[in-house]
Design a protein around this motif. Structure first.
Motif, PDB file in Angstrom:
ATOM      1  N   ASN A 136       0.664  -1.293  -0.058  1.00 59.98           N
ATOM      2  CA  ASN A 136      -0.299   0.515  -0.197  1.00 59.98           C
ATOM      3  C   ASN A 136       0.459   1.190  -0.008  1.00 59.98           C
ATOM      4  O   ASN A 136       2.172   1.436   1.009  1.00 59.98           O
ATOM      5  CB  ASN A 136      -0.836  -0.153   1.245  1.00 59.98           C
ATOM      6  N   ARG A 137       0.300   2.094  -0.946  1.00 58.94           N
ATOM      7  CA  ARG A 137       0.258   3.258  -0.264  1.00 58.94           C
ATOM      8  C   ARG A 137       0.053   4.927  -0.312  1.00 58.94           C
ATOM      9  O   ARG A 137      -1.097   3.959  -1.381  1.00 58.94           O
ATOM     10  CB  ARG A 137       1.720   3.647  -2.171  1.00 58.94           C
ATOM     11  N   LEU A 138      -0.137   5.086   0.591  1.00 53.99           N
ATOM     12  CA  LEU A 138      -0.908   6.966   0.930  1.00 53.99           C
ATOM     13  C   LEU A 138      -0.660   7.368   0.156  1.00 53.99           C
ATOM     14  O   LEU A 138       0.677   8.260  -0.295  1.00 53.99           O
ATOM     15  CB  LEU A 138      -1.245   6.934   2.354  1.00 53.99           C
TER      16      LEU A 138
ATOM     17  N   SER B 180      -8.051  15.093   6.370  1.00 53.76           N
ATOM     18  CA  SER B 180      -8.368  13.728   5.421  1.00 53.76           C
ATOM     19  C   SER B 180      -7.183  13.362   4.631  1.00 53.76           C
ATOM     20  O   SER B 180      -6.298  14.041   5.110  1.00 53.76           O
ATOM     21  CB  SER B 180      -9.443  14.583   4.590  1.00 53.76           C
ATOM     22  N   ASP B 181      -7.984  11.868   3.564  1.00 54.86           N
ATOM     23  CA  ASP B 181      -5.787  11.565   3.594  1.00 54.86           C
ATOM     24  C   ASP B 181      -6.769  11.761   1.690  1.00 54.86           C
ATOM     25  O   ASP B 181      -7.462  11.744   1.421  1.00 54.86           O
ATOM     26  CB  ASP B 181      -6.362  10.337   3.430  1.00 54.86           C
TER      27      ASP B 181
ATOM     28  N   LEU C 151     -10.653   6.319  -3.943  1.00 54.11           N
ATOM     29  CA  LEU C 151      -9.896   7.592  -3.309  1.00 54.11           C
ATOM     30  C   LEU C 151      -9.558   8.555  -2.022  1.00 54.11           C
ATOM     31  O   LEU C 151      -9.985   7.298  -1.218  1.00 54.11           O
ATOM     32  CB  LEU C 151     -11.170   8.042  -4.363  1.00 54.11           C
ATOM     33  N   GLY C 152      -9.890   8.887  -2.223  1.00 57.68           N
ATOM     34  CA  GLY C 152      -9.583   9.859  -0.937  1.00 57.68           C
ATOM     35  C   GLY C 152     -10.496  10.511   0.268  1.00 57.68           C
ATOM     36  O   GLY C 152     -12.031  10.035  -0.132  1.00 57.68           O
TER      37      GLY C 152
ATOM     38  N   ARG D 159     -12.393   8.434  11.636  1.00 57.13           N
ATOM     39  CA  ARG D 159     -13.285   8.338  10.487  1.00 57.13           C
ATOM     40  C   ARG D 159     -13.792   7.424   9.050  1.00 57.13           C
ATOM     41  O   ARG D 159     -12.958   6.695   9.201  1.00 57.13           O
ATOM     42  CB  ARG D 159     -13.526   9.871  10.440  1.00 57.13           C
ATOM     43  N   GLY D 160     -15.221   7.140   8.754  1.00 60.97           N
ATOM     44  CA  GLY D 160     -15.315   6.338   8.127  1.00 60.97           C
ATOM     45  C   GLY D 160     -15.895   6.802   7.027  1.00 60.97           C
ATOM     46  O   GLY D 160     -16.900   7.795   7.375  1.00 60.97           O
ATOM     47  N   SER D 161     -15.619   6.378   5.830  1.00 66.29           N
ATOM     48  CA  SER D 161     -16.522   7.326   4.595  1.00 66.29           C
ATOM     49  C   SER D 161     -16.076   5.831   3.639  1.00 66.29           C
ATOM     50  O   SER D 161     -15.311   4.918   3.132  1.00 66.29           O
ATOM     51  CB  SER D 161     -16.454   8.306   4.334  1.00 66.29           C
TER      52      SER D 161
END
Length: 280
Positions: free
Chosen positions: A57-59, A244-245, A229-230, A196-198
């Motif tokens: 993984n890569r943010l 946020s990411d 997506l972010g 947070r979750g989304s």
């Protein structure tokens, strides 16, 4: 008398010849035709699948509000660890070249570490230059609709390419922020920001190969690239947040199996055309 005798003899000879001809009559042979090849029914139908994988993984980035929510700052350093995945799905083999499926997979805990540096916060130990350490983790639950093109069968192997799109629910754990003075004088009390979750849009590209184990069980090994997506990352706490990411990339190696319902493909029986009955 002689004429009568010869007439009777001739008639007898002709009758016996006709009878003999009837006894030895053979029907004309039918023209020789090439026997058709035995056709095999094309495999198609529903299947179940299961997969295990390892995801690199890569943010893509992360940002947060700082102070009175007037300034947006980014993490100076971010790192998202690798994780394991497990998935299952149901699909349909349309023909020898096309199949589709609906999959659900779970990405296990992937640890996050970030840091920021700069001026002091103005209180506690960090009254001059300080560096923060921010720790959290994410998990992802992804539902995808996929389509694959099988590129032909080579012995027991069938290479394929595919693509899919869907949604991913990304859940972040609480983020723990600890700021420490760069001069080593000490650290502030750790501040915990609620995770947070989304739901986010996600898509993926795949390549791999199926391996025939039996006529209705296929092993599957492959590579998958996914872009999620972010979205929301953490909440507000003590003059910091929310954050946020910018989304993340996943490069996954996976192995699994597919089970085809309906059994194996059966040969189509060939029945020769009926022969005409010849009476003697």
């Amino acid at each position: 008398m002689k004429m009568t005798f010869f007439a009777v003899a001739a008639a007898t000879l002709l009758a016996s010849s006709a009878a003999y001809s009837a006894d030895v009559f053979q029907p004309e042979p039918q023209p020789i035709m090439d026997a058709p090849e035995v056709a095999v029914a094309e495999a198609s139908g529903w299947y179940l699948r299961g997969d295990l994988g390892y995801s690199f993984n890569r943010l893509r980035g992360a940002e947060f509000y700082q102070g009175s929510n007037a300034t947006v700052s980014e993490f100076d350093d971010i790192d998202l660890k690798d994780s394991f995945t497990i998935g299952a799905g149901i699909g349909y083999q349309v023909n020898s070249y096309l199949r589709t499926d609906l999959t659900f997979d779970y990405m296990n805990k992937s640890d996050f570490r970030g840091s920021t540096s700069g001026g002091g916060a103005g209180f506690g130990a960090c009254v001059t230059a300080c560096t923060s350490e921010d720790l959290s983790a994410l998990r992802a639950y992804t539902l995808m609709a996929n389509a694959y093109i099988d590129l032909g069968n080579y012995a027991y192997f069938t290479p394929y390419v595919g693509a899919g799109m869907g949604g991913s629910y990304v859940r972040w754990d609480n983020l723990n922020n600890t700021s420490c003075a760069d001069d080593g004088s000490g650290c502030d009390t750790t501040v915990e920001h609620g995770g947070r979750g989304s739901w986010r849009f996600a898509y993926q590209l795949m390549a791999g190969a199926s391996i025939d184990v039996t006529c209705n069980v296929k092993a599957d090994v492959g590579y998958r690239f996914r872009h999620t997506l972010g979205g929301a990352m953490f909440g507000y706490e003590q003059n910091g947040g929310p954050g946020s990411d910018d989304g993340f990339y996943s490069h996954e190696l996976h192995a699994g199996a597919r089970y085809m319902f309906g059994g194996c493909a059966q040969p189509v029986a060939f029945e020769p055309p009926p022969q005409e009955i010849v009476y003697k």
